[in-house]
Design a protein around this motif. Structure first.
Motif, short mmCIF file in Angstrom:
data_model
loop_
_atom_site.label_atom_id
_atom_site.label_comp_id
_atom_site.label_asym_id
_atom_site.label_seq_id
_atom_site.Cartn_x
_atom_site.Cartn_y
_atom_site.Cartn_z
N ASN A 22 3.42 38.86 7.46
CA ASN A 22 2.40 39.91 7.51
C ASN A 22 1.69 40.14 6.18
OD1 ASN A 22 2.50 40.42 10.26
ND2 ASN A 22 4.37 41.63 10.00
N TYR A 23 2.11 39.39 5.16
CA TYR A 23 1.41 39.47 3.87
C TYR A 23 0.44 38.30 3.67
CZ TYR A 23 4.87 43.02 2.79
OH TYR A 23 5.64 44.15 2.81
N SER A 24 0.36 37.40 4.67
CA SER A 24 -0.41 36.18 4.44
C SER A 24 -1.91 36.46 4.33
CB SER A 24 -0.11 35.13 5.52
OG SER A 24 -0.42 35.64 6.79
N VAL A 25 -2.43 37.37 5.13
CA VAL A 25 -3.87 37.65 5.06
C VAL A 25 -4.24 38.22 3.68
CG1 VAL A 25 -5.79 39.01 6.01
CG2 VAL A 25 -4.15 37.94 7.55
N ALA A 26 -3.43 39.15 3.20
CA ALA A 26 -3.70 39.75 1.89
C ALA A 26 -3.62 38.70 0.79
CB ALA A 26 -2.71 40.88 1.62
N THR A 27 -2.63 37.82 0.89
CA THR A 27 -2.47 36.76 -0.11
C THR A 27 -3.67 35.82 -0.09
OG1 THR A 27 -0.10 36.89 0.27
CG2 THR A 27 -0.91 34.92 -0.86
N TYR A 28 -4.04 35.44 1.12
CA TYR A 28 -5.16 34.49 1.29
C TYR A 28 -6.46 35.09 0.78
CZ TYR A 28 -8.63 31.61 3.66
OH TYR A 28 -9.70 30.80 3.94
N TYR A 29 -6.72 36.36 1.10
CA TYR A 29 -8.01 36.94 0.71
C TYR A 29 -8.07 37.36 -0.75
CZ TYR A 29 -10.21 36.05 5.07
OH TYR A 29 -10.78 35.37 6.12
N LEU A 30 -7.02 37.03 -1.52
CA LEU A 30 -7.13 37.06 -2.98
C LEU A 30 -7.28 35.65 -3.53
CD1 LEU A 30 -4.57 39.88 -3.75
CD2 LEU A 30 -7.04 39.92 -4.18
N ILE A 31 -6.44 34.72 -3.04
CA ILE A 31 -6.47 33.36 -3.58
C ILE A 31 -7.77 32.65 -3.18
CG2 ILE A 31 -5.37 31.08 -3.49
CD1 ILE A 31 -2.67 32.54 -3.17
N GLY A 32 -8.13 32.71 -1.90
CA GLY A 32 -9.33 32.01 -1.42
C GLY A 32 -10.58 32.44 -2.18
N LYS A 43 8.80 35.17 15.27
CA LYS A 43 9.14 36.51 15.74
C LYS A 43 8.08 37.53 15.31
CE LYS A 43 12.31 38.81 13.69
NZ LYS A 43 13.44 39.31 12.96
N GLU A 44 7.69 37.46 14.03
CA GLU A 44 6.76 38.46 13.48
C GLU A 44 5.40 38.41 14.18
OE1 GLU A 44 8.71 36.52 11.70
OE2 GLU A 44 9.96 37.94 10.59
N TYR A 45 4.98 37.23 14.62
CA TYR A 45 3.67 37.12 15.26
C TYR A 45 3.70 37.78 16.64
CZ TYR A 45 2.29 33.62 11.73
OH TYR A 45 1.98 32.97 10.58
N LEU A 46 4.84 37.66 17.33
CA LEU A 46 4.90 38.24 18.67
C LEU A 46 4.99 39.76 18.62
CD1 LEU A 46 7.15 35.71 20.62
CD2 LEU A 46 4.67 35.79 20.43
N GLU A 47 5.35 40.29 17.44
CA GLU A 47 5.38 41.75 17.28
C GLU A 47 3.97 42.29 17.07
OE1 GLU A 47 8.08 42.05 14.02
OE2 GLU A 47 9.83 41.62 15.28
N HIS A 48 3.05 41.38 16.83
CA HIS A 48 1.66 41.76 16.57
C HIS A 48 0.95 42.14 17.87
CE1 HIS A 48 -2.49 41.09 14.96
NE2 HIS A 48 -1.92 41.43 13.83
N ASP A 49 -0.16 42.86 17.74
CA ASP A 49 -0.96 43.23 18.89
C ASP A 49 -1.66 41.97 19.44
OD1 ASP A 49 -2.28 44.77 20.71
OD2 ASP A 49 -3.90 45.32 19.33
N LEU A 50 -1.23 41.51 20.61
CA LEU A 50 -1.78 40.28 21.19
C LEU A 50 -2.47 40.59 22.52
CD1 LEU A 50 1.23 37.77 21.01
CD2 LEU A 50 -0.76 37.80 19.53
N ASP A 51 -3.51 39.81 22.87
CA ASP A 51 -4.06 39.87 24.23
C ASP A 51 -2.94 39.57 25.23
OD1 ASP A 51 -6.57 40.21 23.18
OD2 ASP A 51 -7.41 38.32 23.91
N ASP A 52 -2.95 40.24 26.37
CA ASP A 52 -1.93 39.99 27.40
C ASP A 52 -1.89 38.52 27.81
OD1 ASP A 52 -1.36 42.61 27.36
OD2 ASP A 52 -2.51 43.13 29.18
N GLY A 53 -3.07 37.95 28.02
CA GLY A 53 -3.15 36.56 28.45
C GLY A 53 -2.52 35.62 27.43
N ILE A 54 -2.67 35.95 26.16
CA ILE A 54 -2.12 35.10 25.10
C ILE A 54 -0.60 35.21 25.08
CG2 ILE A 54 -1.97 34.86 22.59
CD1 ILE A 54 -4.99 35.22 22.50
N ARG A 55 -0.12 36.44 25.24
CA ARG A 55 1.33 36.63 25.27
C ARG A 55 1.97 35.87 26.44
NH1 ARG A 55 4.24 40.14 22.44
NH2 ARG A 55 2.45 41.38 21.82
#
Lengths: 484, 101
Positions: free
Chosen positions: A301-311, A263-275
């Motif tokens: 929506n916290y995964s990018v922030a988490t990843y760019y600290l752990i990675g 659900k959370e991903y579809l709330e994101h800004d997506l290209d029309d073609g992808i949706r």
């Protein structure tokens, strides 16, 4: 022959229609013709590849039992060590590095009869989403040479998409197999953490890195993962459990499959073609009898922030080894020992690698460790718990692989954060350790391929292959070839 | 946008990370890392009071083996990629008493 799948090429060899030398020659000729514009391969050795192929043909002629990948050319991402073969990680610092040993996956591929065709381009040390961070120039997308093939395994993805090779190996730390597979219109899988040995994979972020397959179709990816996966005591995180015969069950549809759309991903800004491709894909699954419903990953929506600290934290520690002492670049100008380290690293590393070493060093430094690194490890558990809860309700979680199609080279390189945000949908699998596959599911308004991502429970690669194949049989997106 | 990081902090981190940076790099990273830190600050919104940190995706345990000698890389293979050796050892600049190599 160039557009044939791995399975077709295997079958044609078995019935004597084609030899490995013929297949390998065609691949080498295609590399000669197209690599200059694509920059997919960093190294290839025609004589060595043909010699491997000839050896397989001779063994076949002698009636020997051959491995499951016998005679099939495979390209290897250039952060995987092959003894005696230059392994650069697309870094200046390893320009002349020739590993004294081979990765576990290389031994396995050789035993399976594969022909190791060459080494492919990547973002330096696999850090990036576009292959523009290579010290040896960017790789170009075979569907549009002005666009990125994605990254970091962009060379492997472009090589398969351009039909330079039927199969390729990549590594995925935050999406580095699935995102380029989506951008190039091919199949790519990141297996469960620990399914494939990391021995001989140059480490970027050790708790997230995993080696996986690229192919033109699901069956090819299943064949290649079967070759790659297996226990190895030289990687203490490698899982000691039997590997399923993915390629033998891949054509069996799943009865009563339950698919959860994030659900959370579809709330994101997506290209029309992808949706719209996502919606059409789910309709196809419904028509096959699957139950499709929304699932929630509340911390998505916290995964990018988490990843760019752990990675970066893990990277800053892993990359401490490039100090100009044991291997790699040593500066010619320095004052003392410490200055030799600093100068060698400053000269050998590119901008993104330095940026991540800086970020990781900061996140691990005294006074910031609790607020950044430790906090990220706690959120990582919450992200994992979200997946566990969702998998109580569904068998497979579906999402677009990327929020947009392949972008133009150069447009993202000045704003690292916007590049990082494009990994939003793929990072979760790495943080949670679960498998994910990207398969072609459409084309955007710009004519560029779109990927559908399916994620599964740990060690359920077989479910993902079967679910992916159900979709593939109903569509012809995987047959769409780049016109070069 | 002002960066939450100062130039001095960036220089200190570069020192810890053993990276020699040009002054252009220092000013570029001051802005870029600042923007990234502002973004990741959103993690502070989450209550993680009773959450156990997760360092690994699979629960890893110590893996033991018998303490038996195994073959390792021969000396010449281990040295083959070294920037500077004497044929038997890695050569580095003198550490005690100053001076270069």
């Amino acid at each position: 022959m160039l557009s044939a799948t791995a399975q077709e090429l295997r079958d044609q060899q078995e019935c004597g229609e084609l030899s490995s030398v013929e297949i390998t020659s065609v691949c080498l000729d295609a590399i000669d013709e197209h690599n200059e514009k694509l920059n997919a391969f960093l190294t290839f050795d025609r004589d060595d590849a043909l010699q491997q192929a000839r050896r397989i043909d001779e063994r076949r002629a002698a009636g020997e039992t051959l491995g499951p990948l016998a005679g099939l050319p495979v390209a290897i991402k250039d952060n995987i060590c092959i003894e005696g073969v230059t392994t650069t990680c697309a870094s200046r610092s390893l320009e002349n590095f020739r590993p004294p040993y081979s990765a576990h996956v290389i031994d396995r591929l050789r035993n399976a009869g594969a022909v190791l065709l060459g080494k492919t381009n990547l973002d330096e040390f696999a850090m990036g989403s576009s292959t523009e961070n290579s010290a040896y120039g960017p790789t170009r997308n075979p569907h549009n040479l002005d666009c990125t093939p994605g990254g970091s395994s962009g060379g492997s993805a472009a090589a398969v998409a351009a039909s330079l090779v039927p199969l390729a190996v990549g590594s995925d730390t935050g999406g580095s197999i699935r995102q380029p597979a989506a951008f190039c219109g091919i199949v790519g899988m990141k297996p469960t953490y620990g399914r494939v040995s990391r021995y001989g994979l140059v480490a970027f972020a050790s708790s997230l890195d995993q080696i996986g397959p690229f192919a033109r179709d699901v069956t090819g990816a299943a064949m290649l993962l079967e070759g790659l996966a297996g226990y190895d005591d030289r990687d203490s995180t490698c899982i000691n459990q039997p590997v399923a015969k993915y390629s033998q069950t891949v054509d069996q549809p799943l009865e009563g499959l339950r698919i959860g759309v994030v659900k959370e991903y579809l709330e994101h800004d997506l290209d029309d073609g992808i949706r719209s491709s996502m919606a059409t894909s789910m309709d196809i699954y419904r028509s096959l009898g699957a139950e499709v419903k929304a699932v929630s990953l509340p911390h998505a929506n916290y995964s990018v922030a988490t990843y760019y600290l752990i990675g970066p934290s893990e990277a800053s520690s892993n990359l401490a080894r490039y100090d100009g002492v044991h291997y790699g670049h040593r500066s010619s100008e320095f004052d003392d020992m410490i200055d030799m380290y600093c100068a060698s690293r400053g000269e050998g590393f590119g901008a993104e690698v330095k940026r991540r070493v800086m970020l990781g060093t900061y996140a691990l430094s005294a006074g910031y460790y609790d607020a950044y690194y430790l906090k990220a490890l706690k959120v990582r558990r919450l992200i994992r718990n979200d997946y566990d809860a969702a998998f109580q309700e569904v068998d497979v979680i579906a999402s677009p692989t990327t929020p947009h199609t392949a972008f133009q080279l150069g447009v993202m390189s000045d704003v690292p954060l916007s590049m990082y945000l494009s990994d939003l949908f793929t990072i979760g699998c790495n943080l949670a350790g679960i498998p994910g596959i990207s398969i072609p599911c459409g084309v955007g308004n710009d004519g560029m391929p779109i990927g559908l991502q399916l994620m599964g429970r740990a060690l359920e690669e077989e479910t993902l292959f079967r679910a992916a194949r159900m979709f593939e049989r109903e569509t012809d997106w995987h047959q769409r070839r780049a016109a070069l | 946008m002002t960066s939450p990081l100062s130039v001095e902090e960036i220089q200190r981190v570069a020192e810890l990370g053993r990276l020699k940076l040009s002054s252009e790099e220092v000013s570029e990273y001051t802005g870029q890392l600042g923007a990234i830190l502002e973004y990741v600050a959103k993690l502070q919104d989450i209550d993680t009071e009773d959450v156990e940190p997760m360092a690994h995706a699979v629960e890893v345990q110590n893996v033991f083996r018998e303490d038996e000698p195994r073959e390792s890389l021969p000396c010449d293979a281990a040295l083959v990629n070294a920037p500077k050796t004497d044929g038997e050892f890695f050569l580095v600049p003198q550490i005690l008493g100053g001076g270069g190599a």
